[in-house]
Design a protein around this motif. Structure first.
Motif, PDB file in Angstrom:
ATOM      1  N   GLY B  32       0.792  -1.234   0.000  1.00 19.77           N
ATOM      2  CA  GLY B  32       0.000   0.000   0.000  1.00 19.77           C
ATOM      3  C   GLY B  32       0.816   1.271   0.000  1.00 19.77           C
ATOM      4  N   LYS B  33       2.091   1.167  -0.326  1.00 24.12           N
ATOM      5  CA  LYS B  33       2.920   2.378  -0.334  1.00 24.12           C
ATOM      6  C   LYS B  33       2.975   2.987  -1.734  1.00 24.12           C
ATOM      7  N   HIS B  34       3.422   4.239  -1.791  1.00 25.79           N
ATOM      8  CA  HIS B  34       3.711   4.851  -3.086  1.00 25.79           C
ATOM      9  C   HIS B  34       5.079   4.356  -3.536  1.00 25.79           C
ATOM     10  N   ILE B  35       5.203   4.028  -4.785  1.00 23.88           N
ATOM     11  CA  ILE B  35       6.504   3.555  -5.259  1.00 23.88           C
ATOM     12  C   ILE B  35       6.771   4.085  -6.665  1.00 23.88           C
ATOM     13  N   SER B  36       8.061   4.156  -7.007  1.00 25.48           N
ATOM     14  CA  SER B  36       8.439   4.393  -8.404  1.00 25.48           C
ATOM     15  C   SER B  36       9.688   3.590  -8.707  1.00 25.48           C
ATOM     16  N   TRP B  37       9.865   3.226  -9.936  1.00 26.21           N
ATOM     17  CA  TRP B  37      11.004   2.414 -10.402  1.00 26.21           C
ATOM     18  C   TRP B  37      11.459   2.993 -11.710  1.00 26.21           C
ATOM     19  N   LEU B  38      12.721   3.397 -11.767  1.00 24.99           N
ATOM     20  CA  LEU B  38      13.232   4.012 -12.997  1.00 24.99           C
ATOM     21  C   LEU B  38      14.564   3.371 -13.369  1.00 24.99           C
ATOM     22  N   PRO B  39      14.623   2.714 -14.521  1.00 23.00           N
ATOM     23  CA  PRO B  39      15.881   2.067 -14.921  1.00 23.00           C
ATOM     24  C   PRO B  39      16.765   2.995 -15.740  1.00 23.00           C
ATOM     25  N   SER B  40      18.050   2.707 -15.756  1.00 23.29           N
ATOM     26  CA  SER B  40      18.867   3.287 -16.816  1.00 23.29           C
ATOM     27  C   SER B  40      18.484   2.501 -18.057  1.00 23.29           C
ATOM     28  N   TYR B  41      18.502   3.128 -19.219  1.00 15.17           N
ATOM     29  CA  TYR B  41      18.149   2.378 -20.419  1.00 15.17           C
ATOM     30  C   TYR B  41      19.122   2.701 -21.535  1.00 15.17           C
ATOM     31  N   GLY B  42      19.078   1.907 -22.578  1.00 19.15           N
ATOM     32  CA  GLY B  42      19.981   2.144 -23.685  1.00 19.15           C
ATOM     33  C   GLY B  42      21.132   1.178 -23.653  1.00 19.15           C
ATOM     34  N   PRO B  43      22.360   1.654 -23.941  1.00 16.13           N
ATOM     35  CA  PRO B  43      23.480   0.731 -24.073  1.00 16.13           C
ATOM     36  C   PRO B  43      23.686  -0.097 -22.801  1.00 16.13           C
ATOM     37  N   GLU B  44      23.291   0.479 -21.654  1.00 20.27           N
ATOM     38  CA  GLU B  44      23.498  -0.221 -20.385  1.00 20.27           C
ATOM     39  C   GLU B  44      22.816  -1.579 -20.373  1.00 20.27           C
ATOM     40  N   MET B  45      21.615  -1.612 -20.992  1.00 24.88           N
ATOM     41  CA  MET B  45      20.854  -2.866 -20.967  1.00 24.88           C
ATOM     42  C   MET B  45      21.587  -3.970 -21.712  1.00 24.88           C
ATOM     43  N   ARG B  46      22.539  -3.558 -22.550  1.00 26.80           N
ATOM     44  CA  ARG B  46      23.168  -4.527 -23.445  1.00 26.80           C
ATOM     45  C   ARG B  46      24.547  -4.908 -22.944  1.00 26.80           C
ATOM     46  N   THR B  49      27.132  -0.964 -17.635  1.00 25.17           N
ATOM     47  CA  THR B  49      26.642  -0.798 -16.274  1.00 25.17           C
ATOM     48  C   THR B  49      25.139  -0.544 -16.306  1.00 25.17           C
ATOM     49  N   ALA B  50      24.458  -1.047 -15.302  1.00 24.54           N
ATOM     50  CA  ALA B  50      23.008  -0.861 -15.224  1.00 24.54           C
ATOM     51  C   ALA B  50      22.681  -0.336 -13.838  1.00 24.54           C
ATOM     52  N   ASN B  51      21.680   0.515 -13.757  1.00 29.42           N
ATOM     53  CA  ASN B  51      21.224   0.884 -12.419  1.00 29.42           C
ATOM     54  C   ASN B  51      19.742   1.157 -12.446  1.00 29.42           C
ATOM     55  N   CYS B  52      19.124   1.105 -11.287  1.00 25.03           N
ATOM     56  CA  CYS B  52      17.746   1.547 -11.221  1.00 25.03           C
ATOM     57  C   CYS B  52      17.433   2.226  -9.904  1.00 25.03           C
ATOM     58  N   SER B  53      16.620   3.276 -10.031  1.00 25.25           N
ATOM     59  CA  SER B  53      16.174   4.063  -8.885  1.00 25.25           C
ATOM     60  C   SER B  53      14.847   3.495  -8.402  1.00 25.25           C
ATOM     61  N   VAL B  54      14.771   3.175  -7.121  1.00 22.70           N
ATOM     62  CA  VAL B  54      13.500   2.735  -6.554  1.00 22.70           C
ATOM     63  C   VAL B  54      13.174   3.633  -5.368  1.00 22.70           C
ATOM     64  N   ILE B  55      11.963   4.165  -5.358  1.00 19.88           N
ATOM     65  CA  ILE B  55      11.525   4.989  -4.227  1.00 19.88           C
ATOM     66  C   ILE B  55      10.306   4.329  -3.599  1.00 19.88           C
ATOM     67  N   VAL B  56      10.372   4.144  -2.284  1.00 18.98           N
ATOM     68  CA  VAL B  56       9.248   3.593  -1.533  1.00 18.98           C
ATOM     69  C   VAL B  56       8.870   4.656  -0.519  1.00 18.98           C
ATOM     70  N   SER B  57       7.605   5.090  -0.537  1.00 22.28           N
ATOM     71  CA  SER B  57       7.263   6.254   0.279  1.00 22.28           C
ATOM     72  C   SER B  57       5.853   6.165   0.856  1.00 22.28           C
ATOM     73  N   GLU B  58       5.676   6.847   1.983  1.00 22.73           N
ATOM     74  CA  GLU B  58       4.338   6.982   2.567  1.00 22.73           C
ATOM     75  C   GLU B  58       3.563   8.073   1.807  1.00 22.73           C
ATOM     76  N   ASP B  59       4.275   8.952   1.134  1.00 22.12           N
ATOM     77  CA  ASP B  59       3.664  10.092   0.445  1.00 22.12           C
ATOM     78  C   ASP B  59       3.763   9.937  -1.076  1.00 22.12           C
ATOM     79  N   PRO B  60       2.938  10.695  -1.834  1.00 21.84           N
ATOM     80  CA  PRO B  60       3.098  10.692  -3.288  1.00 21.84           C
ATOM     81  C   PRO B  60       4.532  11.086  -3.671  1.00 21.84           C
ATOM     82  N   ILE B  61       5.037  10.500  -4.733  1.00 17.58           N
ATOM     83  CA  ILE B  61       6.440  10.681  -5.106  1.00 17.58           C
ATOM     84  C   ILE B  61       6.587  11.779  -6.145  1.00 17.58           C
ATOM     85  N   GLY B  62       7.510  12.707  -5.900  1.00 15.45           N
ATOM     86  CA  GLY B  62       7.822  13.745  -6.882  1.00 15.45           C
ATOM     87  C   GLY B  62       8.747  13.156  -7.936  1.00 15.45           C
ATOM     88  N   SER B  63       9.980  13.590  -7.942  1.00 19.63           N
ATOM     89  CA  SER B  63      10.937  13.084  -8.926  1.00 19.63           C
ATOM     90  C   SER B  63      11.229  11.600  -8.692  1.00 19.63           C
TER      91      SER B  63
END
Lengths: 354, 178
Positions: B32-46, B49-63
Motif C-alpha cells: 500500500g505504499k507509493h513507489i516508483s522504479w526508474l531504470p537506466s536504459y539504452g546501451p546499459e541494458m546490453r 553498467t546498469a542501475n535503477c532508482s527505486v523509491i518507496v514512500s508513505e507520500d506521493p512521489i515527486g521526482s
C-alpha cells in the motif's frame, strides 16, 4: 477501474489504447518508446487487432491516415527523429480532419541526438513541425497513471473533434514504472458519418482528402477548422495547480520536470519561500487564462523544461509579459536535479537574475 | 523511520539489477505504499553498467530519479566508485564483496559486505546474487521488511518461470541470514 498494477509508462500507453478500442497500431522501433510497439505486437493478435511494423515511419503514419479515414481508432508512436519523419503524414491527417493519435516519447536532439530523455520537441509538437495552418491537441503526462488516462482522453478528444492528438512524453516517463489503474469501462463510441466504409450502394461516396485547388474553398476549410480550434481552446484546457493559493513565485513545468520541480518546491516551502506550480496538462490548448491570473498575484515565474527555453515563450505570451519569466533548464538528455531547481527558486526569490 | 526511502541498485547489465529493484518496488506497492522504479536504459541494458532508482514512500512521489540515495546496492566496482559519495550521511551501502575488493571509505554511513556472488555460486544459484543481496537489504533497512515476500515474487517472476519462485526465496533467505 481495476486493481493497481506496476507498468512501464510505454506499456501503460499501449494497454490503455487497446482498452480505448484502438485495434490498429502501425509503427517502427526507436528507443526509448520501443516497449509500446513490443506490447502491441504481443497483445494485438490476442484481441483481434492489427499490429504492423511498417518499413518506415513515413509508411506507418500513412497507414494511420488510411485507418483514420475509415473511422477506426488508430495510433502510431515514435521518438523525436521518428516523429520528424511522420510530420508530413501528420499534416495530411490535420488537413483531412480525421482523428488519430501520435505518441512522441522524446529523446535529446537535434538530429539523431541521443537516447536519453528530453522535452526539446515542444515547439515541434505545439507550434507546427508539419506544414500548413493547423493545431493538434497535445497532452503531457507526468506519471505512469497519466500515460494511461491521457491516452484514453486523447482518443476521446480525437473522435469528439475529428482532430489529430499527440501524447508528448519523454524517455523517463516511458521507461519508469509506477502503479497504474487501468480503465475497465467500455470506450465511448462516436458517430463518424464521414468515414469511408463503403457505400453499399445506399449513400453518396464519402471522400477524405486534404487537396483543395480552389483557394476560396481552401480558405473556407481553414476558417472552419479554426472555428473548431477555438471551441477546443474554450473547453479542453487541462492543468494542475500545486500550492498556488499564496504563491509569490510560480513554477511552470510539464511532464518529468514538473515532478522534479515538486521536490524543489517542497524544499523551498520548508525554507519559507512562497512558491507553487502550474503544470500544463494540455500544451495545446495552453492554460493561458490561469497563468494570466497568476501573474496578477505572483512576482515572478520560472519555466522548468528540458530544452533551451521553448514553453517559456508561451508562458510569456500567456502573462502578457506582466512579470519576469526565468528559465531553469538542462538539455541533451540531462535532467535538472531538485537542487538545481531549488537554487533557481532561491535566486529568483532574492530578486537576482532577470 | 523515514517516510521516503530512496534506493539505488547498481551493477553490470545481466546481474539482475532491474529485477531486484522491481521486486522491492512491487513489495512496496502490495503493502500500500507509493513507489516508483526508474531504470537506466539504452546501451546499459546490453551489457554495460546498469542501475535503477527505486523509491518507496508513505507520500506521493515527486521526482522518480534517485541522485542522493538513502540506500545504495553496489554489485560492481564502477558502481561503488560512482555512487559512494552520493549516499546521504547516515545512509546504508550494501557491497557485493565477492566482486568488489576495496572497502567503503566513507565513515558516516553503515556498510554491509555480503559475498553475494560467491554465495550464489556455492549454492548453485549463480544468477541470484541480486536476490541474496536484496535479502540482506530487507533485513537491515528498517523501512523494508522480510514479511510478505511471496506475493511480490509471484508478480516479478514471469508466468513462464513460476518454477523459479522457490529458488528466489532461497536466495532472499540466504542473504537475510548472512
Amino acid at each position: 477501474m481495476g486493481e493497481k498494477v506496476l507498468m512501464k509508462g510505454n506499456e501503460a500507453i499501449a494497454e490503455a489504447a487497446i482498452r480505448a478500442g484502438c485495434l490498429h497500431y502501425f509503427g517502427y522501433p526507436i528507443t526509448p518508446q520501443t516497449e509500446i510497439a513490443a506490447y502491441m505486437a504481443k497483445r494485438m493478435p490476442k484481441v483481434g487487432g492489427v499490429f504492423l511494423q511498417a518499413e518506415s515511419e513515413i509508411a506507418a503514419i500513412n497507414m494511420v491516415l488510411g485507418v483514420a479515414a475509415a473511422g477506426k481508432r488508430v495510433m502510431t508512436s515514435s521518438s523525436s527523429p521518428g516523429v520528424s519523419l511522420k510530420s508530413e503524414g501528420m499534416s495530411y491527417i490535420s488537413g483531412s480532419d480525421v482523428p488519430a493519435l501520435v505518441v512522441n516519447v522524446q529523446r535529446g536532439g537535434p538530429g539523431l541526438g541521443g537516447i536519453q530523455p528530453s522535452q526539446s520537441d515542444y515547439f515541434q509538437a505545439v507550434k507546427g513541425g508539419s506544414h500548413g495552418d493547423y493545431k493538434r491537441i497535445v497532452l503531457a503526462p507526468a506519471s505512469v497513471q497519466e500515460m494511461a488516462s491521457l491516452t484514453t482522453k486523447a482518443f476521446d478528444l480525437a473522435d469528439k473533434y475529428s482532430i489529430l492528438t499527440m501524447i508528448l512524453a519523454d524517455g523517463t516517463m516511458g521507461q519508469m514504472m509506477e502503479p497504474v489503474e487501468l480503465e475497465t469501462t467500455e470506450p465511448v463510441k462516436y458517430e463518424k458519418p464521414w468515414a469511408t466504409t463503403g457505400t453499399k450502394m445506399q449513400r453518396k461516396h464519402n471522400i477524405v482528402n486534404s487537396l483543395y485547388l480552389k483557394p476560396e474553398e481552401l480558405e473556407k476549410k481553414n476558417f472552419e477548422r479554426f472555428a473548431k480550434y477555438k471551441t477546443i481552446e474554450e473547453n479542453e484546457v487541462m492543468y494542475e495547480e500545486y500550492l498556488m493559493d499564496d504563491a509569490e513565485i510560480c513554477v511552470v513545468s510539464f511532464g518529468i520536470t514538473s515532478r522534479v520541480a515538486k521536490n524543489a518546491i517542497v524544499e523551498a516551502r520548508a525554507k519559507g519561500i512562497k512558491v507553487g506550480m502550474i503544470r500544463p496538462i494540455t500544451l495545446w490548448p495552453f492554460p493561458t487564462e490561469v497563468l494570466n491570473k497568476a501573474a496578477d498575484k505572483c512576482k515572478a515565474f520560472i519555466s522548468v523544461e528540458m530544452n533551451m527555453g521553448q514553453m517559456i515563450e508561451d508562458v510569456k505570451l500567456a502573462i502578457e509579459c506582466k512579470k519576469p519569466v526565468h528559465l531553469c533548464c538542462r538539455v541533451g538528455g540531462m535532467i535538472p536535479s531538485p537542487e538545481e531547481v531549488l537554487a533557481k527558486i532561491e535566486e529568483v526569490n532574492e530578486g537576482g537574475e532577470r | 523511520m523515514k517516510k521516503t526511502t530512496n534506493i539505488l541498485f547498481a551493477g553490470f547489465g545481466g546481474q539482475g539489477i532491474l529485477f531486484a529493484g522491481k521486486f522491492v518496488a512491487y513489495k512496496g506497492l502490495l503493502e500500500g505504499k507509493h513507489i516508483s522504479w526508474l531504470p537506466s536504459y539504452g546501451p546499459e541494458m546490453r551489457g554495460g553498467t546498469a542501475n535503477c532508482s527505486v523509491i518507496v514512500s508513505e507520500d506521493p512521489i515527486g521526482s522518480p530519479i534517485v541522485s542522493k540515495p538513502d540506500v545504495l546496492v553496489a554489485m560492481n566496482l564502477p558502481s561503488l566508485d560512482k555512487y559512494e559519495n552520493e549516499v546521504v550521511p547516515g545512509g546504508k551501502i550494501f557491497v557485493d564483496s565477492t566482486l568488489i575488493e576495496r572497502k567503503v571509505t566513507r565513515t558516516d554511513v553503515d556498510v554491509y559486505y555480503i559475498p553475494a556472488t560467491g554465495l550464489a555460486s556455492e549454492k548453485g544459484i549463480n544468477t541470484l546474487a541480486n536476490m541474496i543481496i536484496t535479502g540482506k537489504l530487507l533485513k537491515e533497512v528498517e523501512e523494508l521488511s522480510f514479511d510478505n515476500i511471496d506475493a511480490p515474487l509471484g508478480k516479478v517472476v514471469s508466468a513462464r518461470h513460476q518454477d523459479l519462485l522457490e529458488v528466489n526465496k532461497t536466495a532472499l533467505q540466504l542473504g537475510y541470514d548472512y
